[in-house]
Structures are given as structure tokens and as C-alpha cells.
Motif scaffolding. Structure first.
Motif, PDB file in Angstrom:
ATOM      1  N   SER A  25     -70.522 -62.898   9.749  1.00 19.04           N
ATOM      2  CA  SER A  25     -69.469 -62.820   8.737  1.00 19.04           C
ATOM      3  C   SER A  25     -68.735 -64.147   8.602  1.00 19.04           C
ATOM      4  O   SER A  25     -68.381 -64.559   7.491  1.00 19.04           O
ATOM      5  N   LEU A  26     -68.512 -64.830   9.712  1.00 20.62           N
ATOM      6  CA  LEU A  26     -67.849 -66.135   9.666  1.00 20.62           C
ATOM      7  C   LEU A  26     -68.714 -67.157   8.917  1.00 20.62           C
ATOM      8  O   LEU A  26     -68.205 -67.923   8.101  1.00 20.62           O
ATOM      9  N   ILE A  27     -70.007 -67.149   9.181  1.00 20.16           N
ATOM     10  CA  ILE A  27     -70.910 -68.057   8.468  1.00 20.16           C
ATOM     11  C   ILE A  27     -70.845 -67.780   6.969  1.00 20.16           C
ATOM     12  O   ILE A  27     -70.728 -68.701   6.161  1.00 20.16           O
ATOM     13  N   ALA A  28     -70.904 -66.505   6.593  1.00 24.85           N
ATOM     14  CA  ALA A  28     -70.840 -66.137   5.171  1.00 24.85           C
ATOM     15  C   ALA A  28     -69.500 -66.578   4.568  1.00 24.85           C
ATOM     16  O   ALA A  28     -69.463 -67.069   3.435  1.00 24.85           O
ATOM     17  N   ALA A  29     -68.409 -66.432   5.317  1.00 21.46           N
ATOM     18  CA  ALA A  29     -67.091 -66.858   4.814  1.00 21.46           C
ATOM     19  C   ALA A  29     -67.064 -68.355   4.554  1.00 21.46           C
ATOM     20  O   ALA A  29     -66.549 -68.801   3.513  1.00 21.46           O
ATOM     21  N   ILE A  30     -67.624 -69.130   5.467  1.00 26.88           N
ATOM     22  CA  ILE A  30     -67.641 -70.584   5.296  1.00 26.88           C
ATOM     23  C   ILE A  30     -68.469 -70.966   4.072  1.00 26.88           C
ATOM     24  O   ILE A  30     -68.058 -71.827   3.280  1.00 26.88           O
ATOM     25  N   ILE A  31     -69.613 -70.320   3.898  1.00 28.35           N
ATOM     26  CA  ILE A  31     -70.472 -70.626   2.749  1.00 28.35           C
ATOM     27  C   ILE A  31     -69.763 -70.255   1.446  1.00 28.35           C
ATOM     28  O   ILE A  31     -69.802 -71.016   0.466  1.00 28.35           O
ATOM     29  N   MET A  32     -69.099 -69.107   1.402  1.00 31.60           N
ATOM     30  CA  MET A  32     -68.373 -68.709   0.190  1.00 31.60           C
ATOM     31  C   MET A  32     -67.244 -69.695  -0.116  1.00 31.60           C
ATOM     32  O   MET A  32     -66.982 -70.008  -1.276  1.00 31.60           O
ATOM     33  N   LEU A  33     -66.597 -70.203   0.939  1.00 30.27           N
ATOM     34  CA  LEU A  33     -65.544 -71.204   0.744  1.00 30.27           C
ATOM     35  C   LEU A  33     -66.129 -72.490   0.146  1.00 30.27           C
ATOM     36  O   LEU A  33     -65.543 -73.068  -0.778  1.00 30.27           O
ATOM     37  N   VAL A  34     -67.272 -72.910   0.647  1.00 27.46           N
ATOM     38  CA  VAL A  34     -67.938 -74.095   0.096  1.00 27.46           C
ATOM     39  C   VAL A  34     -68.269 -73.875  -1.383  1.00 27.46           C
ATOM     40  O   VAL A  34     -68.005 -74.738  -2.227  1.00 27.46           O
TER      41      VAL A  34
ATOM     42  N   PHE B 229     -65.143 -61.794   3.885  1.00 25.70           N
ATOM     43  CA  PHE B 229     -65.930 -62.093   5.074  1.00 25.70           C
ATOM     44  C   PHE B 229     -65.048 -62.485   6.263  1.00 25.70           C
ATOM     45  O   PHE B 229     -65.403 -62.199   7.412  1.00 25.70           O
ATOM     46  N   LEU B 230     -63.907 -63.116   6.008  1.00 23.11           N
ATOM     47  CA  LEU B 230     -62.983 -63.421   7.104  1.00 23.11           C
ATOM     48  C   LEU B 230     -62.393 -62.145   7.700  1.00 23.11           C
ATOM     49  O   LEU B 230     -62.218 -62.048   8.925  1.00 23.11           O
ATOM     50  N   VAL B 231     -62.101 -61.172   6.859  1.00 16.29           N
ATOM     51  CA  VAL B 231     -61.608 -59.881   7.357  1.00 16.29           C
ATOM     52  C   VAL B 231     -62.680 -59.222   8.226  1.00 16.29           C
ATOM     53  O   VAL B 231     -62.382 -58.691   9.306  1.00 16.29           O
ATOM     54  N   LEU B 232     -63.933 -59.273   7.784  1.00 23.01           N
ATOM     55  CA  LEU B 232     -65.025 -58.725   8.594  1.00 23.01           C
ATOM     56  C   LEU B 232     -65.152 -59.465   9.924  1.00 23.01           C
ATOM     57  O   LEU B 232     -65.383 -58.844  10.972  1.00 23.01           O
ATOM     58  N   PHE B 233     -65.021 -60.778   9.873  1.00 28.66           N
ATOM     59  CA  PHE B 233     -65.093 -61.589  11.094  1.00 28.66           C
ATOM     60  C   PHE B 233     -64.076 -61.106  12.120  1.00 28.66           C
ATOM     61  O   PHE B 233     -64.410 -60.877  13.291  1.00 28.66           O
ATOM     62  N   VAL B 234     -62.842 -60.931  11.686  1.00 26.80           N
ATOM     63  CA  VAL B 234     -61.774 -60.492  12.595  1.00 26.80           C
ATOM     64  C   VAL B 234     -61.993 -59.041  13.026  1.00 26.80           C
ATOM     65  O   VAL B 234     -61.862 -58.699  14.202  1.00 26.80           O
ATOM     66  N   ALA B 235     -62.370 -58.188  12.088  1.00 28.50           N
ATOM     67  CA  ALA B 235     -62.536 -56.762  12.379  1.00 28.50           C
ATOM     68  C   ALA B 235     -63.667 -56.503  13.375  1.00 28.50           C
ATOM     69  O   ALA B 235     -63.574 -55.579  14.191  1.00 28.50           O
ATOM     70  N   TYR B 236     -64.712 -57.288  13.336  1.00 27.09           N
ATOM     71  CA  TYR B 236     -65.867 -57.051  14.195  1.00 27.09           C
ATOM     72  C   TYR B 236     -65.892 -57.919  15.446  1.00 27.09           C
ATOM     73  O   TYR B 236     -66.830 -57.816  16.243  1.00 27.09           O
ATOM     74  N   TRP B 237     -64.887 -58.767  15.623  1.00 27.84           N
ATOM     75  CA  TRP B 237     -64.869 -59.574  16.840  1.00 27.84           C
ATOM     76  C   TRP B 237     -64.798 -58.630  18.043  1.00 27.84           C
ATOM     77  O   TRP B 237     -63.948 -57.745  18.095  1.00 27.84           O
TER      78      TRP B 237
END
Length: 119
Positions: free
Chosen positions: A98-107, A63-71
Motif C-alpha cells: 500500500s505504501l508503494i502504491a501511495a508513493i506511485i500515486m503521489l508521483v 493507499f496511505l490509510v491502507l498502509f497505516v491500517a494494515y501495519w
């Protein structure tokens, strides 16, 4: 504390499910339905305690890769009540989702790791 994380996972399962539903009018709907389905399924599996921390950390990276790719090239906000006026707004929404999903997956990953460490 276990109850908090159960409620947290239920809420995000529902939110990711909602994100799936609102993708149907998106130009690249299938891609984003599948992406949010990964997050929704991971949330359900967190509730059921079926995944190892490595899987959640891998999802975080995805999800972090998606966050950066779609910024977007130019960030214009997300303007939720005005539809999609520009590609930058759409990409901003996709990126922040994507950033929200990344944070949730990290939690989920951290919680799973620390619970497994105690046992």
C-alpha cells in the motif's frame, strides 16, 4: 522527460498487474485484487492522460490509510521466499504494498499537476 514517465507508468502497470495475479492464494484475495486493480487502472489512465491530479492525490490518501491500517502489531519483515509464516508477515506485505502504491500515486499526481500547469 515525458518518455521517462511513460516507461515508469508501464513498469508500474505491469507490477500492479503482477500483484493482482499473486493475490489468488491470499485469504482475502478479492479485496487485494480490487485494491491493486485501482493502482493498475490509475497507471493506465496516467499513460492516457485521462485523470486530474485530484484523483491521484485521493488515491495517495487511500493507499496511505491502507498502509497505516494494515501495519502489523509487530513488524517481522516480509520474507518473500518463505510463504506466510505469521499474520504479521502478511500484514507487513500488505502494508508495504500500500505504501508503494501511495508513493506511485503521489508521483502521478505531482507529474499531472505540473504538466497541467505548463499548458
Amino acid at each position: 522527460m515525458d518518455t521517462f514517465f511513460k516507461v515508469f507508468a508501464i513498469i508500474f502497470t505491469l507490477l500492479f498487474g503482477y500483484a493482482i495475479v499473486v493475490q489468488f492464494n491470499d485469504p482475502d484475495a478479492l479485496k487485494w485484487i480490487l485494491i491493486y486493480a485501482v493502482a493498475a487502472v490509475a497507471s493506465v489512465l496516467f499513460l492516457l492522460k485521462k485523470l486530474k491530479p485530484f484523483v491521484y492525490f485521493s488515491c495517495t490518501l487511500f493507499f496511505l490509510v491502507l498502509f497505516v491500517a494494515y501495519w502489523p502489531e509487530t513488524y517481522e519483515g516480509v520474507q518473500l521466499n518463505h510463504g506466510m509464516k505469521t499474520v504479521n508477515i502478511e500484514e507487513g506485505r500488505e502494508s508495504l504494498g500500500s505504501l508503494i502504491a501511495a508513493i506511485i500515486m503521489l508521483v502521478y499526481g505531482l507529474r499531472t499537476r505540473f504538466v497541467n500547469k505548463k499548458n
